[in-house]
Design a protein around this motif. Structure first.
Motif, PDB file in Angstrom:
ATOM      1  N   SER A  79       4.561   2.514  -9.214  1.00 20.39           N
ATOM      2  CA  SER A  79       4.196   2.651  -7.818  1.00 20.39           C
ATOM      3  C   SER A  79       5.407   2.359  -6.934  1.00 20.39           C
ATOM      4  N   PRO A  80       5.737   3.250  -6.006  1.00 17.74           N
ATOM      5  CA  PRO A  80       6.930   3.049  -5.170  1.00 17.74           C
ATOM      6  C   PRO A  80       6.916   1.741  -4.392  1.00 17.74           C
ATOM      7  N   GLU A  81       5.727   1.304  -3.962  1.00 15.30           N
ATOM      8  CA  GLU A  81       5.638   0.108  -3.124  1.00 15.30           C
ATOM      9  C   GLU A  81       5.057  -1.101  -3.840  1.00 15.30           C
ATOM     10  N   HIS A  82       4.292  -0.882  -4.900  1.00 10.00           N
ATOM     11  CA  HIS A  82       3.554  -1.989  -5.513  1.00 10.00           C
ATOM     12  C   HIS A  82       3.828  -2.124  -7.012  1.00 10.00           C
ATOM     13  N   GLY A  83       4.958  -1.592  -7.468  1.00  7.53           N
ATOM     14  CA  GLY A  83       5.263  -1.555  -8.889  1.00  7.53           C
ATOM     15  C   GLY A  83       5.358  -2.911  -9.560  1.00  7.53           C
ATOM     16  N   SER A  84       5.748  -3.931  -8.823  1.00  7.86           N
ATOM     17  CA  SER A  84       5.852  -5.271  -9.408  1.00  7.86           C
ATOM     18  C   SER A  84       4.648  -6.144  -9.070  1.00  7.86           C
ATOM     19  N   GLY A  85       4.097  -5.965  -7.875  1.00  8.22           N
ATOM     20  CA  GLY A  85       3.047  -6.867  -7.411  1.00  8.22           C
ATOM     21  C   GLY A  85       1.634  -6.445  -7.720  1.00  8.22           C
ATOM     22  N   GLY A  86       1.420  -5.172  -8.069  1.00  8.26           N
ATOM     23  CA  GLY A  86       0.072  -4.693  -8.334  1.00  8.26           C
ATOM     24  C   GLY A  86      -0.542  -5.357  -9.559  1.00  8.26           C
ATOM     25  N   ALA A  87      -1.844  -5.559  -9.524  1.00  8.55           N
ATOM     26  CA  ALA A  87      -2.535  -6.253 -10.621  1.00  8.55           C
ATOM     27  C   ALA A  87      -3.006  -5.302 -11.722  1.00  8.55           C
ATOM     28  N   TYR A  88      -2.994  -3.995 -11.458  1.00 11.40           N
ATOM     29  CA  TYR A  88      -3.616  -3.057 -12.391  1.00 11.40           C
ATOM     30  C   TYR A  88      -2.691  -1.919 -12.795  1.00 11.40           C
ATOM     31  N   LEU A  89      -2.970  -1.402 -13.995  1.00 10.88           N
ATOM     32  CA  LEU A  89      -2.362  -0.182 -14.498  1.00 10.88           C
ATOM     33  C   LEU A  89      -3.477   0.828 -14.718  1.00 10.88           C
ATOM     34  N   VAL A  90      -3.241   2.065 -14.365  1.00 16.71           N
ATOM     35  CA  VAL A  90      -4.275   3.094 -14.467  1.00 16.71           C
ATOM     36  C   VAL A  90      -3.785   4.222 -15.361  1.00 16.71           C
ATOM     37  N   MET A  91      -4.657   4.699 -16.225  1.00 17.53           N
ATOM     38  CA  MET A  91      -4.382   5.857 -17.065  1.00 17.53           C
ATOM     39  C   MET A  91      -5.431   6.924 -16.759  1.00 17.53           C
ATOM     40  N   PHE A  92      -5.015   8.180 -16.729  1.00 16.94           N
ATOM     41  CA  PHE A  92      -5.997   9.217 -16.406  1.00 16.94           C
ATOM     42  C   PHE A  92      -5.590  10.578 -16.940  1.00 16.94           C
TER      43      PHE A  92
END
Length: 335
Positions: free
Chosen positions: A76-89
């Motif tokens: 994620s350009p803005e939340h790559g380190s701080g985001g709590a989730y990973l999504v696969m689709f």
């Protein structure tokens, strides 16, 4: 009594960050449904992928995502380190049947970002399906349905065809779905029959023998290139779906991608009291070695899945076991 919608259900059932993420995914699925309904198959797959990516890039809780059409994970350009989730689709399951107006779907799942504070690289996704926090799929047809689990059973939402809001309105139409343990339906690509391993040959042969064979009852067989459509059929009336390993050259370890297709559907199956295996191990126990690793998939009514697994375990069936059933020899354990 008023019908519960997805917004209300998520507010009561899911943690706020996860609820916000699932709203974004549901909104993307609603937009894909409208695009598919316009009847312009050319470019639909890329539009579906772009819609899912746009929804996830705007969610502050998503560190990164892995898409079926993309070779590498996207940070994620803005939340790559701080985001709590990973999504696969998989944005457009069943795309091979677009020209024939066949069933289409979207499959998704959510993992925790265990390395929070660092960018979400491919390595961050190498987790077994047991660690999933949510999984689901949308099936686009006469009705568009969203089938979802956050670890508290499987629930079905139907898109309101008259609602014109951008994210759509999903109404809860079925709750606590359970797959019957026994069934007389099975689905497999019979064109590959000559390449199947002996346990699968035995199972299908017994089903085809019907009431005069060892099973003592007649079976119905079907097949669709859409995994979402096959899983939804099982949720509707039971049955088993087989995408087994085969010996057709060039050799491949399995036909479906573990992380993007097999794990989310296995998660949903187990939440509904059904089973899911690669023949020798539970699908949710497999630790991926690569982002697009492929595996055999057998899932559905528990009695049938257990029977097929027992045939694989029978030494007389001469199955070609993998050297390591849950982990590669060459990839060290990171998680």
């Amino acid at each position: 009594m008023d019908t519960i919608d997805l917004e209300q259900w998520l507010g009561e059932a899911a943690p706020r960050p996860l609820a916000e993420l699932l709203r974004q995914l549901a909104g993307a699925c609603a937009r894909i449904a409208r695009t598919a309904a316009r009847g312009a198959p050319e470019g639909l797959a890329s539009e579906a992928d772009a819609s899912m990516c746009a929804a996830l890039s705007g969610c502050p809780h998503v560190a990164g995502w892995a898409s079926g059409p993309q070779c590498r994970a996207t940070v994620s350009p803005e939340h790559g380190s701080g985001g709590a989730y990973l999504v696969m689709f998989e944005p457009l399951d069943g795309a091979a049947e677009l020209a024939g107006n066949g069933p289409l779907g979207s499959v998704f799942s959510v993992l925790p970002h265990l390395f929070r504070g660092t960018p979400a690289s491919d390595a961050a996704f190498m987790q077994p399906g047991r660690r999933l926090l949510a999984a689901g799929y949308a099936l686009y047809g006469p009705q568009t349905v969203l089938v979802l689990s956050i670890g508290k059973g499987v629930h079905v939402f139907t898109l309101d065809a008259e609602d014109r809001s951008e994210a759509g309105q999903w109404r809860l139409t079925r709750t606590a779905v359970q797959v019957p343990a026994a069934s007389t339906d099975f689905a497999i690509d019979f064109a590959m029959q000559r390449f199947w391993e002996k346990p699968v040959q035995r199972y299908v042969g017994e089903c085809l023998a019907g009431s005069t064979g060892p099973r003592g009852r007649d079976f119905a067989m079907g097949w669709s290139t859409s995994l979402a459509a096959e899983v939804h059929r099982i949720f509707s009336r039971g049955g088993v779906f087989l995408a087994p390993r085969d010996c057709k050259p060039p050799y491949r370890p399995g036909p479906l991608r573990l992380m993007i297709e097999a794990a989310p559907m296995a998660w949903l199956m187990e939440q509904a009291g059904a089973g899911a295996t690669n023949g020798t191990s539970a699908l949710l126990d497999l630790v991926p070695d690569a982002l697009h690793q492929k595996v055999p998939v057998i899932l559905g009514s528990r009695d049938e899945v257990e029977r097929i697994a027992a045939y694989h375990a029978d030494p007389s069936e001469n199955v070609s076991w993998q050297l390591f059933k849950t982990r590669s020899l060459f990839v060290p354990s990171r998680l």
